[in-house]
Design a protein around this motif. Structure first.
Motif, PDB file in Angstrom:
ATOM      1  N   GLY A  82      31.945  31.495  48.363  1.00  0.00           N
ATOM      2  CA  GLY A  82      33.067  32.386  48.039  1.00  0.00           C
ATOM      3  C   GLY A  82      33.759  31.840  46.801  1.00  0.00           C
ATOM      4  N   ILE A  87      37.880  28.074  43.637  1.00  0.00           N
ATOM      5  CA  ILE A  87      39.282  27.890  43.224  1.00  0.00           C
ATOM      6  C   ILE A  87      39.752  26.516  43.701  1.00  0.00           C
ATOM      7  N   PHE A 108      47.320  36.399  43.670  1.00  0.00           N
ATOM      8  CA  PHE A 108      46.500  36.012  44.818  1.00  0.00           C
ATOM      9  C   PHE A 108      47.049  34.689  45.369  1.00  0.00           C
ATOM     10  N   TYR A 111      45.786  30.718  45.075  1.00  0.00           N
ATOM     11  CA  TYR A 111      45.875  29.842  43.888  1.00  0.00           C
ATOM     12  C   TYR A 111      46.902  28.739  44.149  1.00  0.00           C
ATOM     13  N   SER A 151      44.541  36.734  38.047  1.00  0.00           N
ATOM     14  CA  SER A 151      43.431  37.627  38.338  1.00  0.00           C
ATOM     15  C   SER A 151      43.515  38.834  37.411  1.00  0.00           C
ATOM     16  N   ASN A 155      45.106  41.074  41.731  1.00  0.00           N
ATOM     17  CA  ASN A 155      45.365  41.286  43.159  1.00  0.00           C
ATOM     18  C   ASN A 155      46.693  40.605  43.451  1.00  0.00           C
ATOM     19  N   ASP A 180      40.384  35.043  36.854  1.00  0.00           N
ATOM     20  CA  ASP A 180      39.676  35.445  38.061  1.00  0.00           C
ATOM     21  C   ASP A 180      39.335  36.927  37.967  1.00  0.00           C
ATOM     22  N   ALA A 182      37.616  38.776  40.014  1.00  0.00           N
ATOM     23  CA  ALA A 182      37.105  39.223  41.319  1.00  0.00           C
ATOM     24  C   ALA A 182      36.959  40.755  41.372  1.00  0.00           C
ATOM     25  N   TYR A 183      37.830  41.467  40.642  1.00  0.00           N
ATOM     26  CA  TYR A 183      37.830  42.945  40.694  1.00  0.00           C
ATOM     27  C   TYR A 183      37.293  43.586  39.421  1.00  0.00           C
ATOM     28  N   SER A 208      32.097  39.586  46.933  1.00  0.00           N
ATOM     29  CA  SER A 208      32.817  40.069  48.120  1.00  0.00           C
ATOM     30  C   SER A 208      33.417  41.464  47.955  1.00  0.00           C
ATOM     31  N   LYS A 209      33.491  41.970  46.746  1.00  0.00           N
ATOM     32  CA  LYS A 209      34.216  43.227  46.546  1.00  0.00           C
ATOM     33  C   LYS A 209      33.246  44.388  46.282  1.00  0.00           C
ATOM     34  N   ARG A 217      29.819  35.234  51.550  1.00  0.00           N
ATOM     35  CA  ARG A 217      30.643  34.183  50.952  1.00  0.00           C
ATOM     36  C   ARG A 217      29.969  33.656  49.688  1.00  0.00           C
TER      37      ARG A 217
HETATM   38  N1  PMP Z   1      40.209  36.092  43.905  1.00  0.00           N
HETATM   39  C1  PMP Z   1      40.895  37.190  44.208  1.00  0.00           C
HETATM   40  C2  PMP Z   1      41.785  37.771  43.181  1.00  0.00           C
HETATM   41  C3  PMP Z   1      40.764  37.765  45.465  1.00  0.00           C
HETATM   42  O1  PMP Z   1      41.465  38.862  45.766  1.00  0.00           O
HETATM   43  C4  PMP Z   1      39.897  37.177  46.412  1.00  0.00           C
HETATM   44  C5  PMP Z   1      39.710  37.735  47.802  1.00  0.00           C
HETATM   45  N2  PMP Z   1      40.668  38.503  48.310  1.00  0.00           N
HETATM   46  C6  PMP Z   1      39.228  36.034  46.045  1.00  0.00           C
HETATM   47  C7  PMP Z   1      39.387  35.527  44.779  1.00  0.00           C
HETATM   48  C8  PMP Z   1      38.333  35.316  47.000  1.00  0.00           C
HETATM   49  O2  PMP Z   1      37.137  35.978  47.111  1.00  0.00           O
HETATM   50  P1  PMP Z   1      35.879  35.362  47.841  1.00  0.00           P
HETATM   51  O3  PMP Z   1      35.565  36.293  48.938  1.00  0.00           O
HETATM   52  O4  PMP Z   1      34.809  35.294  46.787  1.00  0.00           O
HETATM   53  O5  PMP Z   1      36.243  33.996  48.327  1.00  0.00           O
END
Ligand code: PMP
Length: 344
Positions: A82, A87, A108, A111, A151, A155, A180, A182-183, A208-209, A217
């Motif tokens: 994950g 992080i 998020f 952090y 991020s 998020n 980050d 992630a999105y 994950s998204k 993970r």
């Molecule tokens: N970064 C952000 C901005 C997230 O929103 C998330 C999960 N909610 C993560 C990292 C962690 O994602 P992962 O499932 O890869 O651990």
């Protein structure tokens, strides 16, 4: 004698919503499972690969698949259990005890949590209406922070910064920049392709998204050689298990592409929420969720849970709702309509 370290004594475990809800719009996951053709290939692999040996410690095939999909150099990529794990490892490997990290909230929450665990000081600044990367840059400079993390898209707010703005931030920033993404599979402003050019930049991604693979993970960090080396030294040698490495590789090599659909769904969700909740402040979104402020957020959140719909509530008056299929969203809309009738 208290045998728990001082830094842990006031900490509580992260508590995601658990329980059975027919509609899950609380964790920004994809409503689409990994496609059956990929699962079939994985099953074939599993039938001829025993798990008595440790996994590949370097995740070579997985990193190659990620590198190919995103057009980056595989030697600049590290895989994690994950992006959450990455992080945590970044905080311990790239920052020394007492080093400072700048965070603009809301962000998020992990952090600051991981920075606290690695005994870094976190400098928080609150985002306002005019928040931009210039504001963040000024804050980093004012505090003399060693690192900054954000991020993009954010998020929970959904705010996105365009590629040129992020690159200009990184160039001017005197600190380590952890961006980050992630999105970013829901938007098109990634800086991944150029991130190994900057000595002070790490970019994070996750499966994950948009990939519908949160259960695997799998996260990735990409950056300059010196930073990636330090992360590789600090992470545990077998941090990604064999099953996730193989299924992750197949997912990355496959043709999953739900990002665009779900980003359109998020825009539709935004419009519909502004109709259902005319008093709400709906934040524009570049991601697969919508963040809103409404004086009855807590009641709406509780009312939705009672009706089998889970969304994320932030005290005192904010909600974050994940975009999904039309079918799931219509259950959400019906539930909100019902709740608002009761609140009149
Ligand atoms: N970064 C952000 C901005 C997230 O929103 C998330 C999960 N909610 C993560 C990292 C962690 O994602 P992962 O499932 O890869 O651990």
């Amino acid at each position: 004698m208290n045998y728990v370290s001082k830094k842990m004594r006031d900490k509580t475990p992260y508590e995601p919503i658990c329980g059975e809800y027919r509609v899950r719009l609380d964790a920004n996951e994809s409503p689409f499972p990994i496609p059956q053709n990929i699962i079939e290939k994985f099953t074939v692999w599993l039938s001829s690969n025993a798990l008595d040996r440790y996994p590949d410690p370097s995740c070579v095939a997985l990193r190659a698949a990620f590198a190919k999909r995103y057009g980056v150099d595989a030697s600049r990529v590290v895989a994690g259990n994950g992006s959450d794990e990455l992080i945590s490892v970044i905080m311990t490997s790239l920052l020394d005890k007492g080093d400072s990290l700048a965070v603009a909230t809301p962000e998020f929450s992990m952090y600051a949590f991981y920075a606290g665990l690695s005994e870094n000081t976190v400098f928080f600044t609150q985002k306002d209406e005019n928040y931009s990367l210039d504001t963040l840059l000024d804050f980093v400079k004012e505090k003399g922070a060693r690192a900054v993390i954000f991020s993009n898209p954010c998020n929970p707010t959904g705010q996105g910064f365009e590629r040129e703005a992020v690159l200009s931030f990184v160039k001017k920033c005197p600190a380590l920049c952890i961006v980050d993404e992630a999105y970013m599979d829901f938007w098109d402003q990634s800086i991944l392709d150029v991130c190994d050019k900057y000595e002070n930049l790490i970019v994070l991604r996750t499966l994950s998204k948009a990939f519908g693979a949160a259960g695997l993970r799998l996260g990735f960090a990409v950056g300059h050689e010196s930073l990636i080396n330090a992360i590789n030294v600090a992470r545990s040698p077998y941090n990604v298990n064999s099953l996730s490495q193989e299924l992750g590789r197949l997912v990355l090599e496959g043709d999953i592409d739900n990002g665009r659909y779900l980003s359109v769904q998020a825009q539709k969700l935004s419009i519909k929420l502004s109709e259902l909740l005319p008093d709400a402040k709906i934040h524009p979104t570049c991601a697969n969720f919508v963040y809103l402020e409404h004086s009855s957020s807590k009641q709406i959140y509780k009312g939705l849970l009672c009706r089998g719909v889970a969304v994320r509530y932030f005290s005192p008056d904010r909600l974050r709702i994940t975009a999904s299929t039309d079918e799931e969203l219509s259950l959400l809309y019906d539930a909100i309509t019902d709740i608002m009738k009761g609140l009149d």
